[in-house]
Design a protein around this motif. Structure first.
Motif, PDB file in Angstrom:
ATOM      1  N   THR A   1       2.066  -7.887  -3.178  1.00 23.06           N
ATOM      2  CA  THR A   1       2.341  -7.406  -1.883  1.00 23.06           C
ATOM      3  C   THR A   1       3.546  -6.306  -1.950  1.00 23.06           C
ATOM      4  OG1 THR A   1       4.160  -9.090  -1.422  1.00 23.06           O
ATOM      5  CG2 THR A   1       1.824  -9.417  -0.662  1.00 23.06           C
TER       6      THR A   1
ATOM      7  N   LEU B   1     -10.144  -5.923  -5.963  1.00 21.26           N
ATOM      8  CA  LEU B   1      -8.874  -5.319  -5.891  1.00 21.26           C
ATOM      9  C   LEU B   1      -8.775  -4.047  -4.919  1.00 21.26           C
ATOM     10  CD1 LEU B   1      -6.261  -5.607  -7.734  1.00 21.26           C
ATOM     11  CD2 LEU B   1      -7.395  -4.109  -9.341  1.00 21.26           C
TER      12      LEU B   1
ATOM     13  N   ARG C   1      -0.500  -4.831  -0.123  1.00 24.86           N
ATOM     14  CA  ARG C   1      -0.949  -4.385  -1.327  1.00 24.86           C
ATOM     15  C   ARG C   1       0.293  -3.969  -2.029  1.00 24.86           C
ATOM     16  NH1 ARG C   1       2.179   0.048   0.297  1.00 24.86           N
ATOM     17  NH2 ARG C   1       1.456   0.728   2.431  1.00 24.86           N
TER      18      ARG C   1
ATOM     19  N   HIS D   1      -5.580  -1.410  -3.658  1.00 24.92           N
ATOM     20  CA  HIS D   1      -3.895  -0.677  -3.439  1.00 24.92           C
ATOM     21  C   HIS D   1      -3.906   0.214  -2.343  1.00 24.92           C
ATOM     22  CE1 HIS D   1      -3.663  -2.566  -7.221  1.00 24.92           C
ATOM     23  NE2 HIS D   1      -4.333  -1.889  -8.127  1.00 24.92           N
TER      24      HIS D   1
ATOM     25  N   GLY E   1      -8.995 -12.152  -4.023  1.00 27.45           N
ATOM     26  CA  GLY E   1      -8.728 -10.773  -3.422  1.00 27.45           C
ATOM     27  C   GLY E   1      -8.023 -10.949  -2.120  1.00 27.45           C
ATOM     28  N   PRO E   2      -7.528  -9.817  -1.472  1.00 27.96           N
ATOM     29  CA  PRO E   2      -6.776  -9.901  -0.175  1.00 27.96           C
ATOM     30  C   PRO E   2      -7.210 -10.894   0.654  1.00 27.96           C
ATOM     31  CG  PRO E   2      -7.330  -7.848  -1.007  1.00 27.96           C
ATOM     32  CD  PRO E   2      -8.062  -8.599  -1.867  1.00 27.96           C
TER      33      PRO E   2
ATOM     34  N   ALA F   1      -6.286 -11.006  -8.818  1.00 29.99           N
ATOM     35  CA  ALA F   1      -7.703 -11.076  -8.270  1.00 29.99           C
ATOM     36  C   ALA F   1      -8.610 -11.884  -9.062  1.00 29.99           C
ATOM     37  CB  ALA F   1      -8.260  -9.578  -8.472  1.00 29.99           C
TER      38      ALA F   1
ATOM     39  N   ILE G   1      -7.525  -1.800   2.945  1.00 30.21           N
ATOM     40  CA  ILE G   1      -7.063  -3.211   2.428  1.00 30.21           C
ATOM     41  C   ILE G   1      -7.940  -4.269   3.443  1.00 30.21           C
ATOM     42  CG2 ILE G   1      -5.111  -3.349   3.960  1.00 30.21           C
ATOM     43  CD1 ILE G   1      -5.433  -4.882   0.446  1.00 30.21           C
TER      44      ILE G   1
ATOM     45  N   ASP H   1      -3.692 -14.817  -3.684  1.00 31.00           N
ATOM     46  CA  ASP H   1      -4.207 -14.202  -4.730  1.00 31.00           C
ATOM     47  C   ASP H   1      -4.203 -12.604  -4.587  1.00 31.00           C
ATOM     48  OD1 ASP H   1      -5.279 -16.753  -5.646  1.00 31.00           O
ATOM     49  OD2 ASP H   1      -6.837 -16.489  -4.151  1.00 31.00           O
ATOM     50  N   THR H   2      -2.822 -11.972  -4.545  1.00 31.63           N
ATOM     51  CA  THR H   2      -2.725 -10.628  -4.380  1.00 31.63           C
ATOM     52  C   THR H   2      -1.152 -10.200  -4.426  1.00 31.63           C
ATOM     53  OG1 THR H   2      -3.463  -8.535  -3.214  1.00 31.63           O
ATOM     54  CG2 THR H   2      -2.302 -10.329  -1.750  1.00 31.63           C
TER      55      THR H   2
ATOM     56  N   ALA I   1     -10.485  -6.914   2.210  1.00 31.50           N
ATOM     57  CA  ALA I   1     -10.391  -8.440   2.572  1.00 31.50           C
ATOM     58  C   ALA I   1     -11.655  -9.154   3.176  1.00 31.50           C
ATOM     59  CB  ALA I   1      -9.063  -8.523   3.488  1.00 31.50           C
TER      60      ALA I   1
ATOM     61  N   ALA J   1      -1.930  -7.106 -11.329  1.00 32.68           N
ATOM     62  CA  ALA J   1      -2.655  -7.273  -9.750  1.00 32.68           C
ATOM     63  C   ALA J   1      -4.086  -7.665 -10.398  1.00 32.68           C
ATOM     64  CB  ALA J   1      -2.652  -5.715  -9.365  1.00 32.68           C
TER      65      ALA J   1
END
Length: 442
Positions: free
Chosen positions: A290, A97, A309, A99, A118-119, A335, A104, A287-288, A108, A331
Motif C-alpha cells: 500500500t 498483482l 497499491r 499496481h 491479492g488485493p 501476492a 485495483i 496480502d498486498t 480485487a 509485491a
C-alpha cells in the motif's frame, strides 16, 4: 527505463546471487501502467514468479518479463475472471498483482473470485471511498480531519463554514491528487468545487454524493509504502515531499518531488508505526502493498488516505535505491503469500524532482543533462515531445515536462543535487493564449 536483454540478464544474476529463488505457479498481473514508472516492478517480479499479464493491448516492453498474456478490457471484472479461469486450466494460479489505481478494484474482484492472495476487495473499497476511510478511522479512535461529504455547492458552503476556512475539496473516489484543491475563502469555493466535481479518472467509479470538504491539515506531508503479510503491516519506504519552486501550482496539490532516505528516523517512530498498523487493520488490508499519505500535525500523525497499491512517481524505485529492498520482489511475495525479504542492504538517500511549466504552452523541445553518476545524477528524462501541449491545473493533471533523479549519502546533499540538476533542464515552449479545452470547443 527500457530494458534490454543484457540488463535483464544482469538483474537476474544479481538476484540469484542474493538468494532470490523462483516460486512455483503463476501470478496474474492486472494492467502494467506506464513503462517509465512501472517496468522496474515488473522486471523484479518476473525474477520471482511466472507472470501472466491481463491488459488492454498486446505486450511490447512488458514481453521480456512475461510467461504469457491475454488481451481484454482489464476494467471489466467479468472479462478478467473468464480470462483468468482460462489461464488456470493450464497453469497453477497462485495470486493476483496490480499496481494501477484505475484497475485495483477489478483486480480485487478477480482475487476474490479465484480465492487466491491479492488485493482485498473489502480493503480496496474502504480505501477507494475516502468518506468511508474517514468514518472507519474516526470510529477506530484514530485522528481524522473534520469533514463532510456533500452533493452540491450549497452543502459545500455550509460544510466549509462549519469546519472553518481554509478547507480542502476533493473527489470522494479519485487518487493522485486529481481534483484536490485548497480553498482559502468563500470567494474561492464556487470555482474550486466545480473543478473537483468535474475531475475524473478513466475506469474509476464516481459517487452521486461525491465531494469531500475537509479541514486543512497543516504540517509536513510524508508517504509510506508498506506491505501486509499474514496480517502484519511493515513500513518499507518513507518519502518526504519536496516543496517546489512552482508556486503557480497553488492551490492544487501537485507533487513536485520526493526524497527517500534509508536512515529516516520516522521509519522507526513507534507512534507512526502504531497509527499505520492500526489503519491497515481497520481498513482490512491483506496480502498486498500500500501507499499511505500522512500529515505530521500538531496533534500527531494523521492518515490522509491509503491507496491499495504501491506509490507512483517512482517512489518505490527511490526506496529500492535507498535501501536495497526491492519493491517488485516484495509485491510478488505478498501476492504469493510468502514471507518477503525486508532487510535493507544499503543506506542512501534517493530523490526525484518533477518540472512543470509556469503557463499553458506548446513544447518546442526539452533539453536534459546527461546522467553523471559521479555527481549523483542517475537519470534526467524529458516527458514532453515537440508539439505536445502542457497545461496548468485544473485543465490537466500532472503536466510535467521532465524529471531528474539523484542519489546521495544524505537528504541535504540529495536535495542540493536535485536542485542543481533541475537548473540544467531547459524548456523551449510557446505560450498558449487559450486553454486547451477552450480551443477544442472553438
Amino acid at each position: 527505463m527500457a530494458t534490454g536483454a543484457a540488463e535483464i540478464h544482469r538483474a537476474a544474476e544479481v538476484h540469484r546471487a542474493a538468494g532470490v529463488h523462483r516460486a512455483a505457479g503463476t501470478v496474474l498481473v492486472v494492467g502494467s501502467g506506464a513503462q517509465e514508472y512501472r517496468e522496474h516492478l515488473l522486471r523484479s517480479a518476473a525474477l520471482r514468479a511466472d507472470l501472466w499479464l491481463l491488459d488492454a493491448a498486446a505486450p511490447t516492453w512488458q514481453a521480456p518479463h512475461l510467461t504469457g498474456s491475454t488481451e481484454l478490457d482489464p476494467g471489466d471484472p467479468h472479462a478478467l475472471i473468464r480470462a483468468a479461469r482460462a489461464v488456470a486450466e493450464v497453469r497453477k494460479v497462485r495470486g493476483v498483482l496490480c499496481h494501477e489505481e484505475a484497475l485495483i478494484l477489478p483486480a480485487a474482484r478477480l482475487a476474490e473470485a479465484l480465492d487466491v492472495p491479492g488485493p482485498s476487495l473489502t480493503a480496496v473499497r474502504n480505501c477507494r471511498d475516502k468518506h468511508r476511510t474517514r468514518a472507519l478511522l474516526r470510529d477506530a479512535g484514530l485522528p481524522q480531519p473534520r469533514h463532510a461529504v456533500v452533493a452540491d455547492l450549497a452543502e459545500a458552503a455550509a460544510a466549509a463554514e462549519w469546519i472553518g476556512y481554509p478547507v480542502v475539496v476533493k473527489p470522494r473516489g479519485l487518487g493522485s491528487g486529481r481534483g484536490v484543491a485548497l480553498v482559502r475563502s468563500a470567494a474561492e469555493l464556487r470555482g474550486l468545487f466545480a473543478e473537483a466535481r468535474a475531475a475524473h479518472w478513466p475506469g474509476v467509479p464516481t459517487y452521486r454524493v461525491g465531494i469531500l470538504v475537509e479541514e486543512y491539515l497543516d504540517g509536513p506531508e510524508i508517504s509510506v509504502d508498506g506491505v501486509v503479510h499474514e496480517g502484519r503491516y511493515t513500513p518499507l519506504f518513507l518519502a518526504r515531499r519536496l516543496s517546489g519552486k512552482e508556486g503557480a501550482l497553488s492551490p492544487y496539490f501537485e507533487e513536485t518531488g520526493h526524497l527517500v532516505s534509508a536512515g529516516d528516523p520516522l521509519l522507526d517512530d513507534p507512534a507512526l508505526r502504531w497509527v499505520l498498523a492500526k489503519t491497515h487493520r481497520v481498513l482490512g488490508v491483506t496480502d498486498t502493498m500500500t501507499h499511505a499519505q500522512v500529515r505530521l500535525t500538531a496533534r500527531g500523525f494523521v492518515v490522509v488516505e491509503v491507496n491499495g497499491r504501491l506509490g507512483g512517481d517512482l517512489i518505490p524505485y527511490l526506496g529500492h535505491l535507498a535501501t536495497g529492498i526491492d519493491p517488485g520482489l516484495v509485491a510478488v511475495d505478498a501476492a504469493l503469500r510468502v514471507p518477503p525479504r525486508l532487510t535493507p542492504d544499503r543506506s542512501r538517500t534517493a530523490g526525484i524532482r518533477f518540472l512543470h511549466p509556469q503557463e499553458h504552452c506548446r513544447v518546442e523541445h526539452v533539453t536534459v543533462p546527461e546522467a553523471d553518476a559521479a555527481k549523483g545524477l542517475l537519470r534526467a528524462v524529458a516527458l514532453a515531445a515537440p508539439g505536445d501541449e502542457r497545461g496548468m491545473p485544473p485543465l490537466d493533471h500532472l503536466q510535467r515536462y521532465a524529471y531528474v533523479l539523484c542519489e546521495a549519502g544524505t537528504p541535504a546533499e540529495c536535495a542540493a543535487r536535485l536542485d542543481a540538476a533541475a537548473d540544467r533542464v531547459r524548456l523551449s515552449a510557446r505560450p498558449l493564449t487559450m486553454a486547451p479545452d477552450e480551443r477544442a470547443a472553438s
